[in-house]
Write an enzyme that holds these catalytic residues in place. Structure first.
Site: not given
Ligand code: EPZ
Length: 422
Positions: A22-23, A118, A123, A308, A400
């Site tokens: 998915k990701n 969420c 996020r 995850d 999802r």
């Molecule tokens: C991706 O989300 C995945 N989603 C998430 O999977 C996964 O948990 C996550 O990466 C971490 O591995 C998809 O790929 C669609 P991040 P993403 O940016 O890109 C903070 C699932 O269950 N952050 O690495 O949103 C954020 O708040 C989902 O399939 C900032 O602070 O994750 C979080 O605490 C859930 N500022 C951490 O970093 C930003 O600009 C990780 O976020 C971006 C992120």
């Protein structure tokens, strides 16, 4: 809203085919915006998030042709009608923000709703914004939308991420493929989904090196062309179904499973007393002997233990011998499955970012509530091991990220069924 009923106590035997990630699909699909030629993706998982991304891209003007029940999709963004990702779609799925980088690169401007928080956290998008501004974008937050534009197009730059954000890495890499000059992205995320995205972009004519390491270098090119790309195996679905025969008993072969996608997760399972055997078709998983042992887990960016899979591991630790500590370092609120597991008799104590689980002999089935995608499936896993019936409500969360979970689990002997509209 549908619910799923699981009756526990049946050991599992047989094979489960692991779907495409998915990701990975959710970042590969927006790559269509980087070219006017068709991009075909195969091994696409059949999930509601994929349908949501298709809707978003269609709202921008992309034509989406879906074949083989959704496993093959061809995306053609010859003419774009809009550069606005509307709140109504983005609020349903944060990954909608992955159109920001491609739209900026293709059109020079984009209006993308902030996803909003969420269940698992606020996020924010500050890392995406800082990185794209380094490439010459001007981004303003107004009325809940990011208004982004570039005068004269994006220019390559050295960008260092304050945190190895997966989405920010994907947005910046996609934008940089069409920027003028060289972009060096430091502290880039190393997840296999990033590696898969770069493989696809390279097939489209992008010049990129270093994927899978912390430094990715992108030489901007004038244009990208179409390609056909097979989506990588879903390591999170794989890890989820690896736990199923361990928590329920039995032995299951996971078709398409690869240890290299989940090295640290497999090491933790091995430490807990799980046997993982590579086969020509994938991975065979079962308990080594007797009860699973409690282990400690700390979620980290790849190649660390995946956030995850934290909820699924917690479900397994609920019936392990001993006390385990699960530390969640990636999201600020990712223990919502704990109170639901406690309704099933689990002994869990959450303090800040650490959940302490004291293993019990047996869980007891109970009505429970899904709250987010991975929490939902951890309740299903717990139900497989519990005495009696577990009814998981609000399983739209589950749909999802997991293709036909009740079909895949009942095919290996689980007593599980979906109740429509309960
Ligand atoms: C991706 O989300 C995945 N989603 C998430 O999977 C996964 O948990 C996550 O990466 C971490 O591995 C998809 O790929 C669609 P991040 P993403 O940016 O890109 C903070 C699932 O269950 N952050 O690495 O949103 C954020 O708040 C989902 O399939 C900032 O602070 O994750 C979080 O605490 C859930 N500022 C951490 O970093 C930003 O600009 C990780 O976020 C971006 C992120």
């Amino acid at each position: 809203m549908d619910s799923i009923i699981v009756r526990g106590g049946t050991p599992l035997h047989g094979q489960i085919r692991i779907a495409g990630a998915k990701n990975a699909a959710l970042t590969l699909m927006p790559a269509t915006l980087l070219t006017e030629e068709p991009l075909t993706l195969t091994n696409v998982p059949r999930l509601s998030d994929i349908r949501t991304m298709s809707q978003l891209l269609q709202s921008l003007g992309t034509e989406v042709a879906s074949m083989q029940g959704g496993q093959v999709i061809t995306l053609s963004s010859y003419n774009l009608a809009s550069t606005t990702a509307d709140y109504e779609i983005v609020r349903k799925m944060r990954a909608s923000n992955l159109v920001l980088g491609p739209l900026l690169a293709r059109e020079g401007y984009a209006t993308v709703s902030l996803p909003g928080g969420c269940a698992i956290g606020a996020r924010p998008m500050d890392i995406h914004i800082t990185g794209l501004e380094a490439l010459g974008a001007e981004i303003e937050l107004r009325d809940g939308y990011l208004h982004a534009k570039t005068k004269g197009g994006l220019k390559g730059a050295v960008v260092e991420l304050r945190f190895a954000s997966v989405g920010a890495t994907e947005n910046i890499v996609m934008a940089a493929t069409l920027a003028k000059g060289t972009t060096v992205l430091k502290n880039a995320a190393r997840e296999p989904e990033i590696v898969d995205l770069v493989k696809c972009l390279r097939a489209m004519g992008a010049e990129i090196e270093g994927e899978g390491t912390s430094t990715i270098t992108i030489e901007g090119v004038d244009r990208l062309h179409g390609a056909t790309h097979q989506v990588v195996t879903d390591r999170i679905e794989l890890g989820t179904y690896m736990i199923a025969p361990v928590i329920a008993g039995g032995e299951v072969e996971l078709i398409g499973g690869r240890i290299d996608l989940l090295q640290s997760f497999c090491e933790k399972l091995d430490e807990a007393g799980v046997s993982i055997t590579e086969t020509p078709a994938g991975l065979k998983v079962a308990r080594k002997n007797g009860r699973i042992r409690a282990v400690n887990v700390k979620t980290e960016v790849f190649p660390g233990f995946p956030t995850d899979l934290q909820a699924q591991m917690m479900a397994l630790m609920c019936t392990a011998a001993g006390e385990s500590h699960l530390e969640e370092t990636i999201f600020e609120n990712r223990f919502m499955h704990a109170p639901e597991l406690m309704r099933m008799g689990a002994q869990i104590d959450v303090h800040g970012g650490v959940a302490t689980v004291k293993g019990v002999e047996r869980l007891r089935g109970a009505p429970v509530m899904a709250t987010d995608l991975r929490a939902s499936v951890s309740l299903i896993l717990a139900g497989l091991a519990a005495e009696g019936e577990t009814r998981v409500a609000r399983v739209y969360h589950l749909d999802r990220g997991y293709e036909h979970v009740e079909e895949k689990l009942s095919a290996v002997g689980a007593s599980i069924e979906r109740m429509k509209g309960e």
